[in-house]
Design a protein around this motif. Sequence first.
Motif, short mmCIF file in Angstrom:
data_model
loop_
_atom_site.label_atom_id
_atom_site.label_comp_id
_atom_site.label_asym_id
_atom_site.label_seq_id
_atom_site.Cartn_x
_atom_site.Cartn_y
_atom_site.Cartn_z
N ASP A 122 10.27 14.07 -0.14
CA ASP A 122 10.22 12.83 0.44
C ASP A 122 11.04 12.81 1.87
O ASP A 122 10.31 12.50 2.97
CB ASP A 122 10.23 11.45 -0.25
N ASP A 126 9.59 12.57 5.61
CA ASP A 126 10.06 11.89 6.72
C ASP A 126 10.53 12.31 7.73
O ASP A 126 10.10 11.58 8.93
CB ASP A 126 11.01 10.73 5.91
N THR A 145 -0.41 10.47 13.32
CA THR A 145 -1.21 9.81 12.52
C THR A 145 -1.76 10.78 11.53
O THR A 145 -2.28 10.40 10.42
CB THR A 145 -2.29 9.13 13.07
N ALA A 148 0.50 11.83 8.91
CA ALA A 148 0.70 10.54 7.88
C ALA A 148 -0.58 10.84 6.99
O ALA A 148 -0.43 10.55 5.85
CB ALA A 148 0.72 9.38 8.83
N ARG A 151 -0.23 13.55 4.52
CA ARG A 151 0.73 13.12 3.45
C ARG A 151 -0.05 12.15 2.43
O ARG A 151 0.35 12.33 1.18
CB ARG A 151 1.97 12.63 4.27
N TYR A 152 -0.37 10.96 2.88
CA TYR A 152 -0.71 9.99 1.99
C TYR A 152 -2.19 10.04 1.47
O TYR A 152 -2.46 9.24 0.57
CB TYR A 152 -0.57 8.59 2.79
N PRO A 190 -3.39 3.98 1.46
CA PRO A 190 -2.29 3.36 0.82
C PRO A 190 -1.64 2.57 2.00
O PRO A 190 -1.57 2.48 2.99
CB PRO A 190 -1.45 4.32 0.16
N PRO A 191 -0.75 1.70 1.50
CA PRO A 191 -0.09 0.79 2.18
C PRO A 191 0.90 1.57 3.25
O PRO A 191 1.02 1.21 4.49
CB PRO A 191 0.92 -0.24 1.33
N ALA A 192 1.24 2.69 2.85
CA ALA A 192 2.30 3.45 3.83
C ALA A 192 1.46 4.22 4.99
O ALA A 192 2.14 4.59 5.82
CB ALA A 192 2.90 4.55 2.79
N LEU A 193 0.14 4.33 4.75
CA LEU A 193 -0.67 5.00 5.69
C LEU A 193 -0.96 3.87 6.60
O LEU A 193 -1.65 4.18 7.76
CB LEU A 193 -1.60 5.90 4.88
#
Length: 259
Positions: A122, A126, A145, A148, A151-152, A190-193
Motif C-alpha cells: 500500500d 500510494d 486517474t 488509480a 489499483r482500485y 470503490p470510495p477510494a477511486l
Amino acid sequence: MAKKPTSDNEGTLAAFTSHLRLMENRTAQTVGTYTAHVRTFCRYLDKEYDGLALAKIETRHIHLFLLHEGERGISEGTRSLAYFALKALYNFLLAIGDVEVNPALKVPIRHSQHLRTEVYTDPQADQILAWALAQDGQRWEVGHTLLATLRYSGMRLTELATLRLDQVDFGARRMSIIGKGQKPRMIPIPPALAPALGHHLNVVRPTLTTSPFVFVNPGSHEDTQFYGWIGPRTIYQMVRTAGEEAGVSGRHFPHRWRH
C-alpha cells in the motif's frame, strides 16, 4: 530461413490455434505465444525426427526438445512457457481423440522461479499515485486517474484501454465490462477511486478528444491509430515511468497492480 512444419503438423497447429481462440476464448497474446512455441517444437521435429507427427509424440520427445532449447540458451522462463503450450496442445489432442494420453504430463521440469507474483505494498502504491498527481500537464492528469483505476478496480490492461464511457455508471458506482474469455462482469467503483474518476469524467475528459473511450491520450495526433483512446503500449510505458520515477523498486507493469 526456418522451414514451415510439415503439412500434417501445420494442420494440427491451425486447429489448435482456432480451438484456443474460439473455444477457450484465450487472449490474442496467449494464442500467439502458444502458437509460436508449438511451431518451434514442430520445426525441431522436422529437423531431428524427419517431421514426426504431433499425434505420435512421446514424453521423451518433449523432454529432449526442452533440453535442446536450454542448450541453445533459451531462458528457464521461456522454456516453462513452451512446456505449458505443449501441455495445452496435448490436452486439445486428447479431447478430440487424436492421442490417448497427454505426453507432457510426465515431463520432468522445474518451472521458473522468475514467474513469481510481484505486488505493490500500500505505501508503494500510494507513493506512485502521489508522484503522478504531482506532475504538470494533462498527460499525468489522465495518468493519475488511470493508475488509480488500475489499483482500485483490478482491471486488466486491455480492459482499461478499451473502457468506454457508456460502461461507467458513476451514479450506481459500477462499471460493466467484457473481461477475459468474453465474459461480462461488473466492477464496483470503490470510495477510494470515486473522487479521482469523478473528476476525470466531469472535468478532464470533456476537454479531450471526442470519442467513446474513458481514457484518451492527450498527446495523440489525429492521423495515428491511437487517436481518441490510449493504447496498451502507452499504458505500459506510463506504468513503468511512474513506478521508476516514484522510486519504487522492482519491475513495473500493469498486471502488477492487479495483485
